[in-house]
Design an enzyme around this catalytic site. Structure first.
Site, PDB file in Angstrom:
ATOM      1  N   ASP A  48       0.831  -1.192   0.000  1.00 21.73           N
ATOM      2  CA  ASP A  48       0.000   0.000   0.000  1.00 21.73           C
ATOM      3  C   ASP A  48       0.870   1.248   0.000  1.00 21.73           C
ATOM      4  OD1 ASP A  48      -1.811   2.220   1.232  1.00 21.73           O
ATOM      5  OD2 ASP A  48      -3.177   0.584   0.715  1.00 21.73           O
ATOM      6  N   GLU A 192      -9.679   2.554  -7.400  1.00 24.69           N
ATOM      7  CA  GLU A 192     -11.125   2.437  -7.199  1.00 24.69           C
ATOM      8  C   GLU A 192     -11.829   3.769  -7.441  1.00 24.69           C
ATOM      9  OE1 GLU A 192     -11.738   0.532  -3.406  1.00 24.69           O
ATOM     10  OE2 GLU A 192     -10.763  -1.327  -4.073  1.00 24.69           O
ATOM     11  N   GLN A 239     -15.259  -4.463  -6.983  1.00 24.12           N
ATOM     12  CA  GLN A 239     -15.579  -5.738  -7.617  1.00 24.12           C
ATOM     13  C   GLN A 239     -16.816  -5.655  -8.502  1.00 24.12           C
ATOM     14  OE1 GLN A 239     -15.682  -7.304  -3.451  1.00 24.12           O
ATOM     15  NE2 GLN A 239     -17.110  -8.751  -4.377  1.00 24.12           N
ATOM     16  N   HIS A 267     -10.863  -5.038  -8.625  1.00 25.26           N
ATOM     17  CA  HIS A 267     -10.478  -5.546  -7.314  1.00 25.26           C
ATOM     18  C   HIS A 267     -11.566  -6.467  -6.779  1.00 25.26           C
ATOM     19  CE1 HIS A 267      -7.934  -1.609  -6.683  1.00 25.26           C
ATOM     20  NE2 HIS A 267      -7.529  -2.342  -7.721  1.00 25.26           N
ATOM     21  N   GLU A 314      -6.069  -6.116  -7.432  1.00 27.01           N
ATOM     22  CA  GLU A 314      -5.905  -6.127  -5.971  1.00 27.01           C
ATOM     23  C   GLU A 314      -6.935  -7.100  -5.425  1.00 27.01           C
ATOM     24  OE1 GLU A 314      -5.911  -2.259  -3.804  1.00 27.01           O
ATOM     25  OE2 GLU A 314      -7.377  -3.241  -2.490  1.00 27.01           O
ATOM     26  N   GLY A 320     -11.674  -4.108   3.945  1.00 30.54           N
ATOM     27  CA  GLY A 320     -11.552  -3.389   5.201  1.00 30.54           C
ATOM     28  C   GLY A 320     -10.262  -3.717   5.928  1.00 30.54           C
ATOM     29  N   GLY A 321      -9.243  -4.124   5.176  1.00 33.17           N
ATOM     30  CA  GLY A 321      -7.962  -4.453   5.793  1.00 33.17           C
ATOM     31  C   GLY A 321      -7.831  -5.892   6.231  1.00 33.17           C
TER      32      GLY A 321
END
Length: 512
Positions: A48, A192, A239, A267, A314, A320-321
């Site tokens: 990142d 995004e 997505q 993604h 990605e 959300g991590g």
């Protein structure tokens, strides 16, 4: 070590005596034709851009340990490394490390300034930051030593007062890169962009506007032929499971700038990291939802022409991590391995794993940089699995799934590698009617059957680095049909030298 030996003996016992299990799954493959072909650099990784802001946290680019782990991902060919993500659109290059020396870049973009003023109160410190020339130098030194090929995500929110992309800073970075003699694998522009409203409702980069920016970028890159790289990837949308995203993805590829993109990408994540459960990671219905997105993406790419192939720009298990205690644990392997298999058979060219380091879904632990279980899975995949995919069929069960490829280039021409998983809470026998003789089996299980374990056992031996400069030996066990798979396990299988695929051997000689 005594415990390791005990578990290894226990695993051998299972492989040879677990075959009394009643349920048997049969797996077959078409040895005579190639279903699809991926890039030889099919599995890539990401970092990142926010790590630059935070001075890389515990990820030391000069660490022998980090370099050893990075090199482990590139046994035959370099691995793509994408530096990008949300923070890419907050990053400004400067040849100086001092912010006061770079006010000219902020003044060159009134819209960019306005954006940052409106987001200063946003979470995660979503404000502008600067990547100095020294940091760019460190990145290039790292990728050269680590055997990576760099794809860099440029800031699309550098805007003019007319709300067009301001290319001034990108040109500055390219000029510096050319002067230093650095090579690039490729470029990306924005992260995004269909979802910028999540950052601020006033920000809107339409598909048409993004297309104009990409066309401008393609013209700029033409002036830097020695460094530009062959890859231009985008639009890097979220997505493809919602109509607005599908419309954005389609509209972008239909623009003049969209036509310049070599590798259309999106993604993908399966679940929300804040609410994910252990059961989600072994839920065959959740895993199956991914294939529809690939079919949608492939259809759109085919309609827009240019014979391009889809990328996952990605991707990981949970957005959300990641899901704490799950995305970095043994159980994450099922989503990751199945995603690789489904992507390869659906003609995806490259899958970029989020991430090498950073977040709860990383291959390396955030505090120690020790390998998480998915790191070892990725190493095995890169060592054993080639880029030619064969059609595979299995009997009766969506919870026991397998994929077949021609073996990686380190093995005999024509040999095949199968990989798959048992998502059941009970063991199963898996038989491969086309495989004769001895099989080389790499069976991976959770230590003490703990799906939340941060370790993984290979044939009963826990995988760990032997030193900061060496990875452990990854030794298969010999076995025969059928192969017993314990509950919640996954496996790589290399066929005996007597078994080969006609399609694989023809493919190998055609490439030689």
């Amino acid at each position: 070590m005594g415990g390791f030996r005990c578990r290894r003996c226990f695993m051998i016992f299972f492989l040879f005596f677990g075959k009394c299990q009643l349920d048997t799954i049969s797996v077959t493959f078409d040895a005579n034709s190639i279903r699809s072909t991926t890039s030889s650099q099919f599995v890539g990784v990401t970092l990142d851009s926010g790590l630059i802001r935070h001075k890389w946290e515990n990820f030391d680019l000069r660490s022998l340990k980090v370099l050893t782990l990075a090199k482990g991902l590139s046994p035959y060919t370099n691995t793509y490394l994408r530096i990008g993500g949300t923070f890419a659109d907050f990053c400004t290059f400067t040849p100086s490390a001092l912010k006061n020396d770079t006010e000219q870049y902020r003044k060159a973009s009134a819209f960019h300034d306005l954006f940052y003023e409106m987001t200063r109160s946003k979470p995660k410190n979503q404000t502008e930051f600067y990547m100095s020339a020294r940091i760019w130098d460190e990145i290039h030194k790292f990728i050269q030593e680590a055997k990576f090929d760099l794809i860099f995500d440029l800031n699309v929110l550098m805007r003019t007062e007319a709300n067009e992309w301001n290319s001034t800073n990108a040109i500055q970075l390219l000029k510096y890169t050319q002067r230093k003699g650095y090579r690039m694998a490729g470029w990306e522009l924005g992260n995004e962009p269909n979802s910028f409203h999540h950052l601020n409702s006033s920000i809107n980069v339409t598909a048409e506007s993004l297309g104009q920016a990409y066309y401008r970028l393609s013209q700029i890159l033409a002036d830097f032929p020695t460094i530009r790289g062959r890859i231009l990837t985008g639009p890097s949308t979220t997505q493809l499971n919602k109509k607005p995203t599908i419309r954005y993805f389609t509209s972008f590829l239909e623009t003049k700038g969209g036509e310049t993109v070599t590798s259309p990408n999106f993604h993908q994540y399966y679940v929300n990291g804040r609410t994910a459960t252990v059961g989600d990671f072994t839920n065959s219905e959740i895993l199956d939802s991914f294939e529809d997105e690939l079919k949608t993406g492939n259809m759109i790419v085919a309609l827009t022409g240019n014979e391009r192939k889809l990328w996952l720009g990605e991707t990981s298990s949970a957005y959300g991590g990641g899901a704490e205690g799950l995305s970095d644990a043994f159980v994450a392997a099922f989503m990751w391995l199945d995603k690789l298999g489904v992507s390869a058979k659906n003609n995806v060219d490259v899958v970029m794993r989020q991430s090498l380091y950073g977040g709860k879904y990383a291959l390396l632990d955030a505090k120690t940089t020790n390998p998480n279980p998915d790191y070892w899975l990725t190493v095995l995949y890169r060592r054993l699995v080639g880029n030619k995919v064969l059609t595979t069929s299995s009997s009766r069960s969506p919870d026991v799934r397998f994929y077949t490829h021609c073996s990686a280039e380190g093995y005999l021409p024509g040999s095949v590698t199968l990989y798959g998983m048992n998502l059941r809470s009970v063991g199963v026998n898996v038989t491969f009617p086309q495989l004769d003789g001895q099989l080389k089996i790499y069976l991976l299980t959770a230590p003490n059957q703990d799906l939340k374990s941060r370790f993984v056992d290979l044939n009963g031996v826990t995988l760990e680095m032997t030193s900061d400069t060496s990875l452990p030996q990854m030794i298969p066990i010999s076995g025969t049909n059928p192969v017993y798979m314990p509950p919640f396990s996954y496996v790589f299988i290399l066929a005996d030298e007597k078994t080969y695929s006609k399609a694989c051997i023809h493919s190998w000689y055609n490439l030689s």
